[in-house]
Scaffold this motif. Sequence first.
Motif, mmCIF file in Angstrom:
data_model
loop_
_atom_site.group_PDB
_atom_site.id
_atom_site.type_symbol
_atom_site.label_atom_id
_atom_site.label_comp_id
_atom_site.label_asym_id
_atom_site.label_seq_id
_atom_site.Cartn_x
_atom_site.Cartn_y
_atom_site.Cartn_z
ATOM 1 N N LEU A 35 36.875 37.799 37.141
ATOM 2 C CA LEU A 35 37.194 38.448 38.411
ATOM 3 C C LEU A 35 38.646 38.141 38.761
ATOM 4 O O LEU A 35 39.129 37.030 38.514
ATOM 5 C CB LEU A 35 36.276 37.934 39.513
ATOM 6 N N GLU B 286 32.996 42.220 31.650
ATOM 7 C CA GLU B 286 32.005 41.471 32.420
ATOM 8 C C GLU B 286 31.237 42.436 33.325
ATOM 9 O O GLU B 286 31.832 43.315 33.948
ATOM 10 C CB GLU B 286 32.692 40.414 33.291
ATOM 11 N N VAL C 162 30.016 42.735 36.506
ATOM 12 C CA VAL C 162 30.120 42.129 37.833
ATOM 13 C C VAL C 162 29.081 42.744 38.751
ATOM 14 O O VAL C 162 28.959 43.970 38.846
ATOM 15 C CB VAL C 162 31.528 42.339 38.415
ATOM 16 N N THR C 163 28.314 41.915 39.435
ATOM 17 C CA THR C 163 27.316 42.402 40.385
ATOM 18 C C THR C 163 27.871 42.364 41.799
ATOM 19 O O THR C 163 28.895 41.718 42.071
ATOM 20 C CB THR C 163 26.036 41.551 40.322
ATOM 21 N N ASP D 212 26.505 40.843 44.249
ATOM 22 C CA ASP D 212 26.392 39.454 44.700
ATOM 23 C C ASP D 212 27.538 38.597 44.174
ATOM 24 O O ASP D 212 28.041 37.717 44.876
ATOM 25 C CB ASP D 212 25.049 38.858 44.266
ATOM 26 N N ASP D 213 27.966 38.847 42.919
ATOM 27 C CA ASP D 213 29.111 38.119 42.357
ATOM 28 C C ASP D 213 30.341 38.330 43.229
ATOM 29 O O ASP D 213 31.059 37.383 43.579
ATOM 30 C CB ASP D 213 29.435 38.612 40.936
ATOM 31 N N ARG E 136 30.049 36.632 46.759
ATOM 32 C CA ARG E 136 30.285 35.178 46.722
ATOM 33 C C ARG E 136 31.768 34.879 46.599
ATOM 34 O O ARG E 136 32.280 33.953 47.226
ATOM 35 C CB ARG E 136 29.516 34.557 45.554
ATOM 36 N N ARG E 137 32.472 35.649 45.781
ATOM 37 C CA ARG E 137 33.893 35.408 45.579
ATOM 38 C C ARG E 137 34.693 35.650 46.858
ATOM 39 O O ARG E 137 35.654 34.933 47.153
ATOM 40 C CB ARG E 137 34.404 36.316 44.457
#
Length: 364
Positions: A202, A261, A263-264, A266-267, A270-271
Amino acid sequence: MEMKQPMTTASLRRVPTRYFVLLTNARVQGVDTAQILSTAGIDGARFDQRDGTFATAEVDAFVQAANHVTGREDLGFELGRLIKMNSHDLLGYGLLSCHTAHQLMCMASRHYHLMTEAFTLNYQRRPGAPGEATYTPTIAMPDVTLRFYLEAVAIAHHNQLRLMLGPDAPAYDVYLSMPEPSHVLRYQALAPTRFHFSESALPGVRVVMGADLLDQPLPFGDAQVVQQIDERCSLLGSRPLTGHFGWGEYVEMVLRAAEGEQVTLDDLARRLNVSARTIDRHLRAENLAFRELSEKVRFQRACEMLREPGATIKHVALKLGFSDTANFSRAFRRVVGVTPTAYVNDAARPFPPLTQPDSSLTSS
């Protein structure tokens, strides 16, 4: 925790010009600031204003002009090397007065928007454990600007810790979401700090520091000064909302930067330290959805890869995480509208725009 700050426009995001002035004052080889500013269409007199700022579009213009005029790819590295604690005006004096690097990181994360509104700093640590600092872009930006920032942020972090802790500071790890640069030897010369590069992370800079570093006493600790400056910085304004303008454009940048990657939502939440529902709500306000954006970014990359010399459908499918070419071909046709073979044979076919409205999400 969900942020409550009101949404603003990208044009209101500001970066103090005092950081860019460092490149002028240091007389970095090959950097003709007057020519860079002229090429970027920026009035040089603004460098003389004590509290001058650049809008994000002006930063983009400055970085692109600097790369063009100098022909150098390491100007972000150069800028980071020049940044010291006193480069941050009032906040810098508070950081200089912290008792430990842990306290310094806590204070910096609270007020990082006073350094730049283009990135945010999130710092987390359990007592006695290693700590992790994550610098994340808050807006969409061109690749050249993003890499400039990533290098400036990573090297500024290293340089300021080194100046505070001395040359014998414990080793730690810095992760940059970019390809290994051509000037990687400059990073290797900064050992024992270890720098890692990855195109599949990310977008941002992640720094992992051990307790031996974070708990080491700093030379100018003064609790009273820290408290006074912390209070004064709190009066200067709160941190702007991340991804405040053009959420579709911002999410697109994040997904493209995290190549390879999956990436969801949720990912990403959180970031950014917001809830997944917050991101979903902002995307829906633009008639977009995370799943559709994710698919389109993924298959835009597939289109780019299919047109590379020597590319095969099997190779592209495996690169994008598909178990076989049949599944890839079916998904490709669903998103792009034609099979991979037909797409390759029709060189003039454009890829659908990533941020086109999804009719199923349009408000009635």
